[in-house]
Write an enzyme that holds these catalytic residues in place. Structure first.
Site, PDB file in Angstrom:
ATOM      1  N   GLN A  26       0.746  -1.228   0.162  1.00  0.00           N
ATOM      2  CA  GLN A  26      -0.025   0.092   0.061  1.00  0.00           C
ATOM      3  C   GLN A  26       1.027   1.305   0.031  1.00  0.00           C
ATOM      4  O   GLN A  26       1.710   1.374   0.676  1.00  0.00           O
ATOM      5  CB  GLN A  26      -0.954  -0.026   1.154  1.00  0.00           C
ATOM      6  CG  GLN A  26      -1.996  -0.823   0.870  1.00  0.00           C
ATOM      7  CD  GLN A  26      -3.139  -0.846   2.460  1.00  0.00           C
ATOM      8  OE1 GLN A  26      -2.257  -1.009   3.373  1.00  0.00           O
ATOM      9  NE2 GLN A  26      -4.411  -0.481   2.289  1.00  0.00           N
ATOM     10  N   GLY A  27       0.503   2.156  -0.608  1.00  0.00           N
ATOM     11  CA  GLY A  27       1.299   3.444  -0.855  1.00  0.00           C
ATOM     12  C   GLY A  27       2.115   3.438  -2.179  1.00  0.00           C
ATOM     13  O   GLY A  27       2.668   4.472  -2.676  1.00  0.00           O
ATOM     14  N   ASP A  28       2.694   2.162  -2.695  1.00  0.00           N
ATOM     15  CA  ASP A  28       3.383   2.168  -3.857  1.00  0.00           C
ATOM     16  C   ASP A  28       2.544   2.288  -5.213  1.00  0.00           C
ATOM     17  O   ASP A  28       3.477   2.542  -6.338  1.00  0.00           O
ATOM     18  CB  ASP A  28       4.108   0.709  -3.668  1.00  0.00           C
ATOM     19  CG  ASP A  28       5.298   0.817  -2.639  1.00  0.00           C
ATOM     20  OD1 ASP A  28       5.899   1.858  -2.616  1.00  0.00           O
ATOM     21  OD2 ASP A  28       5.230  -0.463  -2.024  1.00  0.00           O
ATOM     22  N   SER A  29       1.345   1.931  -5.109  1.00  0.00           N
ATOM     23  CA  SER A  29       0.388   2.022  -6.313  1.00  0.00           C
ATOM     24  C   SER A  29       0.708   3.160  -7.218  1.00  0.00           C
ATOM     25  O   SER A  29       0.857   4.319  -6.686  1.00  0.00           O
ATOM     26  CB  SER A  29      -1.079   1.915  -5.963  1.00  0.00           C
ATOM     27  OG  SER A  29      -1.300   0.564  -5.884  1.00  0.00           O
TER      28      SER A  29
END
Length: 272
Positions: A222-225
């Site tokens: 999560q947050g890398d998308s």
């Protein structure tokens, strides 16, 4: 029963960290199962290391309405590419996009005037996870702010070749914080048939997978998308979704930039 969770990697919901989907084998999940099964989820780049923006000058971060966090990557002086699930129905005036800094809360703010998600995103589920953002003014390139090249249409990846992913996503499944420092991780491209065995209800030919399939321990979260996978100095994939983060038999899934529906969309809106 062995519990599995598929989540769009972007959904680092800063104010209300709840993310999507839960299903279990041997039951076969339906699209409705994947789309409507919210469950708390905690995670970022897994099994990686601290890095610097000088090594990834295409990398940008953005927050929408102070509520969720994604990545993106510069492809020209006027355009930034990200994941559609980060950008659907987003008002450009609510985006705070930063470039040029290793530190998540620093960097040059780049105003955005237009956000366009692929019109066929999520049809079928998670497919064609790509969007473009148009900048208000041309980006001034520096040593820490540079565009990255794109592959030709149909230029597919070799199985087990290595790709590099960067981002400020979470680093382990039990931690609900995100790093300040940019991180990266190198992972292999998973053979399509192996990925299909895991994501058989959702995987399309517009996607590919990356990670240590049998051992786990490395991947996106999560947050890398919206960030990109890089190979040979080209942006070859967009961080899209995954079942957990860096788990065994659960590789990260990327939108394939070379796939015709994705590459044509980028060309149509950016000219690249």
């Amino acid at each position: 029963m062995f519990s599995l969770s598929i989540v769009p990697v972007f959904a680092l919901v800063l104010l209300n960290p709840v993310s999507p989907f839960d299903f279990g084998f041997p039951n076969v999940p339906t699209v409705e199962d994947l789309l409507y099964g919210p469950e708390p989820f905690n995670n970022r780049i897994v099994g990686g290391q601290n890095t610097t923006i000088e090594k990834h000058p295409h990398q940008v971060s953005f927050v929408v309405n102070n509520s969720f966090f994604c990545g993106g990557f510069i492809v020209s002086e006027n355009y930034i590419v990200t994941a559609a699930h980060c950008a659907q129905n987003v008002d450009p005036s609510t985006v705070v996009l930063r470039a040029g800094s290793t530190w998540r809360k620093n960097g040059t703010i780049i105003p955005i005037v237009e956000v366009i998600a692929h019109p066929e995103y999520d049809n079928p589920a998670f497919d064609k996870d790509v969007a473009v953002m148009k900048t208000a003014e041309p980006i001034t390139f520096t040593d820490t702010i540079k565009p990255i090249a794109l592959p030709k249409k149909g230029e597919y990846l070799k199985e087990n070749s290595m790709i590099m992913v960067s981002g400020w996503g979470k680093t382990n499944q039990a931690d609900n914080t995100i790093p300040e420092n940019l991180m990266d991780v190198e992972i292999p491209v998973v053979p399509y048939w192996q990925c299909l065995a895991v994501y058989f209800t959702v995987l399309t030919r517009n996607m590919w997978c990356g990670g240590n399939f049998y051992l786990g321990g490395k991947g996106t979260c999560q947050g890398d998308s919206g960030g990109t996978a890089v190979q040979n100095d080209q942006a070859v994939g967009i961080v899209s979704f995954g079942r957990g983060c860096g788990q065994r038999f659960s590789p990260s899934v990327f939108a394939d930039i070379a796939a015709p529906p994705i590459r044509d969309f980028i060309t149509k809106h950016t000219g690249l």
